[in-house]
Write a protein that holds these residues in place. Structure first.
Motif, PDB file in Angstrom:
ATOM      1  N   LYS A 155      -1.690  18.240  60.713  1.00  0.00           N
ATOM      2  CA  LYS A 155      -2.389  19.495  60.977  1.00  0.00           C
ATOM      3  C   LYS A 155      -3.838  19.284  61.415  1.00  0.00           C
ATOM      4  O   LYS A 155      -4.474  20.222  61.885  1.00  0.00           O
ATOM      5  CB  LYS A 155      -2.353  20.379  59.732  1.00  0.00           C
ATOM      6  CG  LYS A 155      -0.946  20.813  59.342  1.00  0.00           C
ATOM      7  CD  LYS A 155      -0.966  21.748  58.142  1.00  0.00           C
ATOM      8  CE  LYS A 155       0.443  22.211  57.782  1.00  0.00           C
ATOM      9  NZ  LYS A 155       0.443  23.114  56.602  1.00  0.00           N
ATOM     10  N   ARG A 156      -4.366  18.094  61.238  1.00  0.00           N
ATOM     11  CA  ARG A 156      -5.756  17.826  61.626  1.00  0.00           C
ATOM     12  C   ARG A 156      -5.868  17.273  63.042  1.00  0.00           C
ATOM     13  O   ARG A 156      -6.869  17.493  63.704  1.00  0.00           O
ATOM     14  CB  ARG A 156      -6.390  16.836  60.647  1.00  0.00           C
ATOM     15  CG  ARG A 156      -6.510  17.375  59.234  1.00  0.00           C
ATOM     16  CD  ARG A 156      -7.307  16.424  58.364  1.00  0.00           C
ATOM     17  NE  ARG A 156      -7.431  16.919  56.997  1.00  0.00           N
ATOM     18  CZ  ARG A 156      -8.126  16.312  56.045  1.00  0.00           C
ATOM     19  NH1 ARG A 156      -8.751  15.169  56.313  1.00  0.00           N
ATOM     20  NH2 ARG A 156      -8.188  16.823  54.840  1.00  0.00           N
ATOM     21  N   PHE A 157      -4.849  16.539  63.486  1.00  0.00           N
ATOM     22  CA  PHE A 157      -4.891  15.944  64.813  1.00  0.00           C
ATOM     23  C   PHE A 157      -4.409  16.949  65.846  1.00  0.00           C
ATOM     24  O   PHE A 157      -3.485  17.739  65.596  1.00  0.00           O
ATOM     25  CB  PHE A 157      -4.025  14.690  64.887  1.00  0.00           C
ATOM     26  CG  PHE A 157      -4.552  13.534  64.079  1.00  0.00           C
ATOM     27  CD1 PHE A 157      -5.900  13.414  63.807  1.00  0.00           C
ATOM     28  CD2 PHE A 157      -3.695  12.562  63.584  1.00  0.00           C
ATOM     29  CE1 PHE A 157      -6.398  12.368  63.068  1.00  0.00           C
ATOM     30  CE2 PHE A 157      -4.174  11.501  62.844  1.00  0.00           C
ATOM     31  CZ  PHE A 157      -5.538  11.411  62.577  1.00  0.00           C
ATOM     32  N   SER A 158      -5.031  16.889  67.020  1.00  0.00           N
ATOM     33  CA  SER A 158      -4.554  17.702  68.134  1.00  0.00           C
ATOM     34  C   SER A 158      -3.290  17.087  68.725  1.00  0.00           C
ATOM     35  O   SER A 158      -2.954  15.930  68.464  1.00  0.00           O
ATOM     36  CB  SER A 158      -5.639  17.813  69.213  1.00  0.00           C
ATOM     37  OG  SER A 158      -5.936  16.532  69.734  1.00  0.00           O
ATOM     38  N   LEU A 159      -2.596  17.882  69.552  1.00  0.00           N
ATOM     39  CA  LEU A 159      -1.335  17.409  70.120  1.00  0.00           C
ATOM     40  C   LEU A 159      -1.509  16.182  71.014  1.00  0.00           C
ATOM     41  O   LEU A 159      -0.724  15.232  70.907  1.00  0.00           O
ATOM     42  CB  LEU A 159      -0.662  18.547  70.899  1.00  0.00           C
ATOM     43  CG  LEU A 159       0.669  18.187  71.559  1.00  0.00           C
ATOM     44  CD1 LEU A 159       1.705  17.801  70.515  1.00  0.00           C
ATOM     45  CD2 LEU A 159       1.169  19.339  72.420  1.00  0.00           C
ATOM     46  N   PRO A 160      -2.515  16.119  71.910  1.00  0.00           N
ATOM     47  CA  PRO A 160      -2.663  14.896  72.719  1.00  0.00           C
ATOM     48  C   PRO A 160      -2.887  13.645  71.878  1.00  0.00           C
ATOM     49  O   PRO A 160      -2.361  12.573  72.212  1.00  0.00           O
ATOM     50  CB  PRO A 160      -3.882  15.206  73.601  1.00  0.00           C
ATOM     51  CG  PRO A 160      -3.930  16.684  73.693  1.00  0.00           C
ATOM     52  CD  PRO A 160      -3.452  17.177  72.361  1.00  0.00           C
ATOM     53  N   HIS A 161      -3.638  13.773  70.775  1.00  0.00           N
ATOM     54  CA  HIS A 161      -3.877  12.593  69.942  1.00  0.00           C
ATOM     55  C   HIS A 161      -2.604  12.196  69.188  1.00  0.00           C
ATOM     56  O   HIS A 161      -2.331  10.998  69.020  1.00  0.00           O
ATOM     57  CB  HIS A 161      -5.004  12.878  68.954  1.00  0.00           C
ATOM     58  CG  HIS A 161      -5.461  11.671  68.201  1.00  0.00           C
ATOM     59  ND1 HIS A 161      -6.109  10.619  68.806  1.00  0.00           N
ATOM     60  CD2 HIS A 161      -5.345  11.330  66.891  1.00  0.00           C
ATOM     61  CE1 HIS A 161      -6.386   9.691  67.905  1.00  0.00           C
ATOM     62  NE2 HIS A 161      -5.933  10.098  66.740  1.00  0.00           N
ATOM     63  N   LYS A 162      -1.834  13.167  68.754  1.00  0.00           N
ATOM     64  CA  LYS A 162      -0.566  12.839  68.083  1.00  0.00           C
ATOM     65  C   LYS A 162       0.406  12.163  69.051  1.00  0.00           C
ATOM     66  O   LYS A 162       1.142  11.249  68.659  1.00  0.00           O
ATOM     67  CB  LYS A 162       0.049  14.115  67.500  1.00  0.00           C
ATOM     68  CG  LYS A 162      -0.665  14.624  66.260  1.00  0.00           C
ATOM     69  CD  LYS A 162       0.084  15.747  65.590  1.00  0.00           C
ATOM     70  CE  LYS A 162      -0.084  17.039  66.337  1.00  0.00           C
ATOM     71  NZ  LYS A 162       0.476  18.196  65.595  1.00  0.00           N
TER      72      LYS A 162
END
Length: 761
Positions: A330-337
């Motif tokens: 929930k803390r990471f954005s989608l591009p980083h995930k």
């Protein structure tokens, strides 16, 4: 003393005299040294007072420091403490002056590289000047490169790697903030710096540069960046992950200082400009330098293995990556995930690891309306290998079929789903269910080109690996033959056959033998020189510790009882010996037939020669050449075409990722598949219309005006000729032709012939 007073205001002259006669001018130097100490104490209380004179004294002492090593023993520590402790109050000119003098002391061997780097590393995150930061960065890289140029300086490398490791490890205990939403305020640390990951970021950037330039190529270098993948600051994580993925998207990336000019542009400029002898001479000299620089750069960029292959304990690394991904979802954005998913999948595919909870995590993203779904599907396919349990993949394949392959979505979505299923099943065929496979291959009857190609690819895959799962009419000729001969697909975890030889190694053996015949090499010594050339740039770091004694070398072995053992280091000697034995007549007075070169031939090259990475690169080229010749001759059939396509795809992927074995990696184009040209939207149609109106009058035709001297439109007779037939079927002229009698047709034909004769004469 009068001489010393006279030289006090002329430091360059005193510097010149001291370098010529250090003993004779020692008193004048001590006077300036005492003056420097007094000004340094004043500077600590009031930095702005006598700043210019202070810089001149520092430069003077740095120049003559090698002449008086005992008196100036503490001078380098003075400069380091000024830079580190009083960095905030120093003027930009003084900072630059201090750094330049420290580098000068290193060049004069007054201080060691480790002492210099211990001062420069902490300065990178502190300085705000881009010019000074770039100068410090280039100084660090060039100093480490020069220290490792003749041979590896292991002592320096271990010390620098320990400093970089400490810079990354410094903020590992902080809370993970993430890049989703607003970032929290960063609490300052004890040294006045914020825990924003600047030190760790610079450690990752410098380590990456040293790896790319080929200065460092060991596991310690990779371990520093592997630790950065779990740093609490997202930008440090992103830079570390991009290093393993082979991406160029990095912060603080400057232009390459060793940029190589384009030879074609230089030659083109030479043809345009005035031709002179000096210009021709300069061009030849420049081209020679470019060729030499390219050779050195290629040698620097060669590494033994990709970074993923040098990871220490990849299973633990992959499990920690998945734990970080699931914990901070929930803390990471989608591009980083997605970045983390791609790295995790590549590690799993390259090392054949099993992180089974990853498939449970990724299932929730497998929907056709998910953003960046193609990158997620690529990560899913890359994580699968032949040792992945089929029980974990069957629900994933079923979810892909339910979400992507049904009539309620577009043809592009169906093609992407079928291609994803095909890539997963290519690596683990037992993940497919028989009923589901029968439904999926029916999409080869679709009207869309991309869907047809994807369904046919899945059908062709199972014709090769397991035709028994297909219906009788779908198995094809080869699949039916395989089932008729009783061939069974290998169960999960079983290999086709034990490893007897490297694939196509016979090609490399024949190629090397042909080269030796052309060069006339007969002794084994010259072959050894060739091997040493192949290993240049590919050498593995060796342990050169000082504890090793000279006596630990070759061990004398007693040869009693081993009289029949023959040792030969040359392959050519073995070939000559085999040829002599073949030439000898046997007991039946018949020559012994030589072994035929065929598919069952096993090469002995791997047992007689140490294969270098250059040999494997040459073997890949020979495989492509052999496959291309088989396709041209038509002897290999469709299998040769598929093999050539796979080899070309592997070559292009390896060129992009820098990976020597990139068969496990795919791109988003493999998931999207071939697509027909999409229909133009309103903006594209308007742009096409505007382009067609260029160069003509508004709403006017130039057909008659272009071809005639006097502008006019075409005649009614010309217009009638160009009318469509459906527009003139009802005219009286056409109806009259249909009702004409035979006599009228003959008269009309005769009239046409006579008119043509008159026009001819």
């Amino acid at each position: 003393m009068p001489r010393g007073i006279l030289l006090t205001s002329n430091l360059p002259q005193l510097q010149n005299l001291i370098k010529r006669d250090p003993v004779g001018y020692q008193e004048e130097f001590l006077q300036q040294w005492n003056h420097y100490n007094s000004i340094r104490q004043i500077f600590q209380t009031s930095p702005d007072e006598q700043a210019k004179h202070f810089r001149e004294l520092i430069s003077f002492i740095a120049q003559v420091a090698p002449c008086y090593p005992k008196e100036t023993a503490d001078f380098p520590s003075h400069l380091s403490s000024l830079l580190l402790d009083s960095h905030a109050i120093l003027s930009p000119d003084l900072r630059k002056n201090l750094v330049q003098n420290l580098v000068m002391l290193r060049n004069k061997n007054v201080i060691t590289s480790i002492e210099l780097l211990r001062t420069l590393f902490p300065l990178l995150p502190r300085t705000t000047s881009s010019t000074l930061r770039a100068s410090i960065r280039n100084t660090i890289l060039s100093d480490i490169r020069n220290a490792n140029t003749p041979s590896k300086n292991h002592k320096l490398n271990r010390a620098v790697q320990a400093m970089l490791f400490g810079m990354v490890e410094k903020g590992m205990e902080a809370e993970v903030v993430g890049d989703k939403g607003k970032a929290k305020a960063v609490k300052p640390s004890s040294d006045g710096l914020g825990n924003n990951g600047d030190e760790a970021m610079w450690a990752v950037v410098l380590t990456t540069e040293l790896w790319k330039k080929g200065i460092w190529n060991d596991s310690n270098c990779v371990s520093i960046i592997a630790l950065g993948c779990f740093h609490p600051v997202v930008k440090v994580q992103s830079a570390s992950i991009h290093f393993f993925l082979g991406s160029e998207d990095e912060l603080y990336e400057d232009e390459d200082e060793d940029a190589i000019p384009d030879p074609k542009s230089l030659q083109h400029r030479r043809e345009i400009n005035k031709k002179t002898r000096s210009g021709e001479k300069k061009l030849r000299k420049t081209l020679k330098q470019i060729k030499k620089k390219k050779h050195h750069k290629a040698a620097e960029n060669k590494t033994n293995f990709p970074a993923l292959q040098v990871l220490n304990d990849p299973q633990t690394f992959a499990e920690k990556l998945h734990d970080s991904l699931a914990r901070h979802d929930k803390r990471f954005s989608l591009p980083h995930k997605i970045l983390i998913m791609q790295l995790l999948s590549r590690v799993m595919g390259a090392h054949k690891l099993c992180v089974l909870s990853f498939y449970t995590y990724i299932v929730k993203y497998l929907t056709h309306h998910q953003l960046q779904i193609t990158a997620i599907l690529v990560a899913l396919a890359q994580s699968v290998h032949d040792l992945t349990p089929p029980d974990c993949l069957t629900p994933v394949v079923r979810k892909l079929a339910q979400e992507f392959v049904h009539p309620g979505v577009g043809s592009e979505v169906i093609a992407a789903g079928l291609n994803s299923i095909r890539e997963v099943c290519r690596r683990q065929p037992w993940a497919m269910e028989e009923d589901l496979l029968g439904d999926l291959v029916e999409y080869r009857k679709s009207r869309d080109k991309g869907v047809i190609a994807a369904a046919r690819g899945l059908l062709q895959l199972y014709r090769e690996v397991n035709p028994g799962m297909l219906k009788r009419r779908e198995r094809g000729k080869e699949g039916s033959k395989a089932i008729g001969s009783g061939a069974q697909p290998l169960p999960y975890g079983h290999s086709s056959k034990p490893a007897e030889d490297i694939e196509d190694l016979v090609l490399l053996e024949d190629h090397l033998r042909a080269l030796r015949r052309e060069e006339g090499v007969e002794s084994g010594d010259e072959g050894e020189e060739v091997d040493e050339d192949d290993w240049k740039g590919w050498d593995v770091e060796e342990d050169s510790s000082e504890d090793s004694s000279d006596g630990e070398g070759w061990i004398d072995v007693d040869s009693d009882g081993d009289e029949n053992i023959e040792v030969s280091d040359s392959e050519d000697e073995q070939e000559k010996k085999a040829a002599k034995e073949d030439a000898k007549p046997s007991q039946g007075d018949a020559p012994t037939p030589a072994p035929e070169a065929g598919p069952s031939r096993v090469s002995s090259l791997a047992t007689t020669k140490i294969l270098t990475p250059a040999d494997f690169a040459l073997l890949n080229d020979l495989r492509r050449q052999a496959a291309a010749s088989a396709v041209e001759s038509g002897s290999g059939g469709k299998a040769a075409k598929r093999k050539l396509a796979a080899l070309e795809k592997t070559k292009s992927t390896a060129a992009q990722t820098g990976n020597l074995d990139s068969t496990a990696f795919i791109s988003e184009l493999d998931i999207i598949g071939p697509r027909k040209k999409s229909k133009a939207d309103y903006a594209e149609r308007i742009a096409s219309i505007e382009k067609g109106r260029e160069g003509r009058e508004k709403y006017g035709s130039l057909k008659g005006k272009r071809k005639k001297e006097v502008g006019s439109s075409s005649t009614n007779r010309e217009k009638a000729r160009n009318k469509p037939i459906m527009m003139i079927l009802g005219s009286g002229k056409v109806r009259g032709k249909k009702k004409a009698s035979l006599r009228e047709k003959q008269q009309k034909l005769r009239k046409h012939i006579d008119k043509g004769k008159k026009a001819y004469h």
